[in-house]
Design a protein around this motif. Structure first.
Motif, short mmCIF file in Angstrom:
data_model
loop_
_atom_site.label_atom_id
_atom_site.label_comp_id
_atom_site.label_asym_id
_atom_site.label_seq_id
_atom_site.Cartn_x
_atom_site.Cartn_y
_atom_site.Cartn_z
N GLN A 6 -2.34 11.69 9.67
CA GLN A 6 -3.37 10.50 9.23
C GLN A 6 -2.86 9.17 9.95
O GLN A 6 -1.80 9.07 9.67
CB GLN A 6 -3.65 10.52 7.88
N LEU A 7 -3.78 8.62 10.60
CA LEU A 7 -3.43 7.39 11.09
C LEU A 7 -4.34 6.30 10.66
O LEU A 7 -5.54 6.49 10.66
CB LEU A 7 -3.69 7.27 12.77
N LEU A 8 -3.84 5.21 9.81
CA LEU A 8 -4.89 4.37 9.45
C LEU A 8 -4.30 2.75 9.79
O LEU A 8 -3.29 2.68 10.09
CB LEU A 8 -4.83 4.37 7.75
N HIS A 9 -5.43 1.81 10.03
CA HIS A 9 -4.93 0.72 10.67
C HIS A 9 -5.52 -0.28 9.56
O HIS A 9 -7.08 -0.26 9.27
CB HIS A 9 -5.50 0.43 11.91
N PHE A 10 -4.86 -1.33 9.18
CA PHE A 10 -5.57 -2.41 8.12
C PHE A 10 -6.49 -3.18 8.87
O PHE A 10 -6.41 -3.67 10.13
CB PHE A 10 -4.53 -3.23 7.75
N GLY A 11 -7.70 -3.28 8.44
CA GLY A 11 -8.89 -4.09 8.90
C GLY A 11 -9.90 -3.12 9.62
O GLY A 11 -10.82 -3.63 9.88
N LEU A 55 -7.90 1.71 3.56
CA LEU A 55 -6.88 0.38 3.39
C LEU A 55 -7.76 -0.80 3.02
O LEU A 55 -9.03 -1.33 3.61
CB LEU A 55 -6.13 0.15 4.63
N PRO A 56 -7.22 -1.60 2.16
CA PRO A 56 -8.00 -2.81 1.73
C PRO A 56 -8.35 -3.76 2.97
O PRO A 56 -6.97 -4.38 3.48
CB PRO A 56 -7.05 -3.51 0.77
N ALA A 57 -9.21 -3.90 3.33
CA ALA A 57 -9.49 -4.93 4.55
C ALA A 57 -9.37 -6.53 4.15
O ALA A 57 -9.05 -7.41 4.76
CB ALA A 57 -11.08 -5.02 4.76
N TRP A 103 0.60 -1.23 0.02
CA TRP A 103 -0.01 -0.08 -0.02
C TRP A 103 0.96 1.31 -0.02
O TRP A 103 0.48 2.33 -0.74
CB TRP A 103 -0.73 0.13 1.18
N ALA A 104 1.91 1.14 0.80
CA ALA A 104 3.01 2.40 0.86
C ALA A 104 3.51 2.58 -0.54
O ALA A 104 3.54 3.78 -0.86
CB ALA A 104 3.83 2.14 1.91
#
Length: 158
Positions: free
Chosen positions: A117-122, A127-129, A18-19
């Protein structure tokens, strides 16, 4: 002002992929940093051997590794993008950087990086789950890269 984005998730959920996509889409200066997450009970953290940064730099040659000296410069650059990757087995328990744990927060403070911005997978829809894996134990294999190589093409990033 530039943007600082922190993405977290378990090992193998495709944070680095993703990065890469985000860095390739960005036209301005960019930096990438991988931080170890909090040590969860019974779950081993993967070691940062530098291979993700090496691979990303091979794909995005203008990529920098933020250090105290240039982190503030990247933040001040209007077109700057800093991506920070953190291994976390479970979604943060609190909002913002407080949910990342003391070790991660202290490393961010040392580099004077404050994520916008803070993003977490799932958890976060950006972000793609479907790529998020569930881990109860991380199995890692380490080997020296000297000597005989069976598959030279796999080492193209080096």
């Amino acid at each position: 002002m530039g943007q600082v984005c922190l993405i977290s998730g378990p090992p193998g959920c495709r944070k680095t992929t993703w990065a890469l996509q985000r860095l390739q889409q960005h036209q301005g200066p960019c930096a990438y940093l991988q931080l170890g997450g909090e040590k969860a009970a019974g779950l081993e953290q993967g070691e940062d051997s530098g291979i993700d940064l090496t691979w990303l730099k091979d794909q995005v040659p203008r990529l920098e590794k933020p250090a105290t000296a240039n982190a503030t410069d990247l933040k001040q650059d209007n077109d700057g993008l800093t991506l920070i990757e953190v291994q976390q087995f479970h979604p943060p328990s609190k909002e913002g950087v407080e949910g990342l744990g003391d070790d991660v927060r202290s490393k961010l403070e040392a580099l004077q990086l404050h994520p916008d911005q803070l993003l977490h997978f799932g958890r976060d829809p950006e972000l793609p789950a479907k790529d998020t894996l569930e881990f109860s134990k991380l199995e890692a294999w380490h080997t020296s890269l000297s000597g005989c190589v069976w598959d030279p093409n796999s080492l193209s990033s080096f």
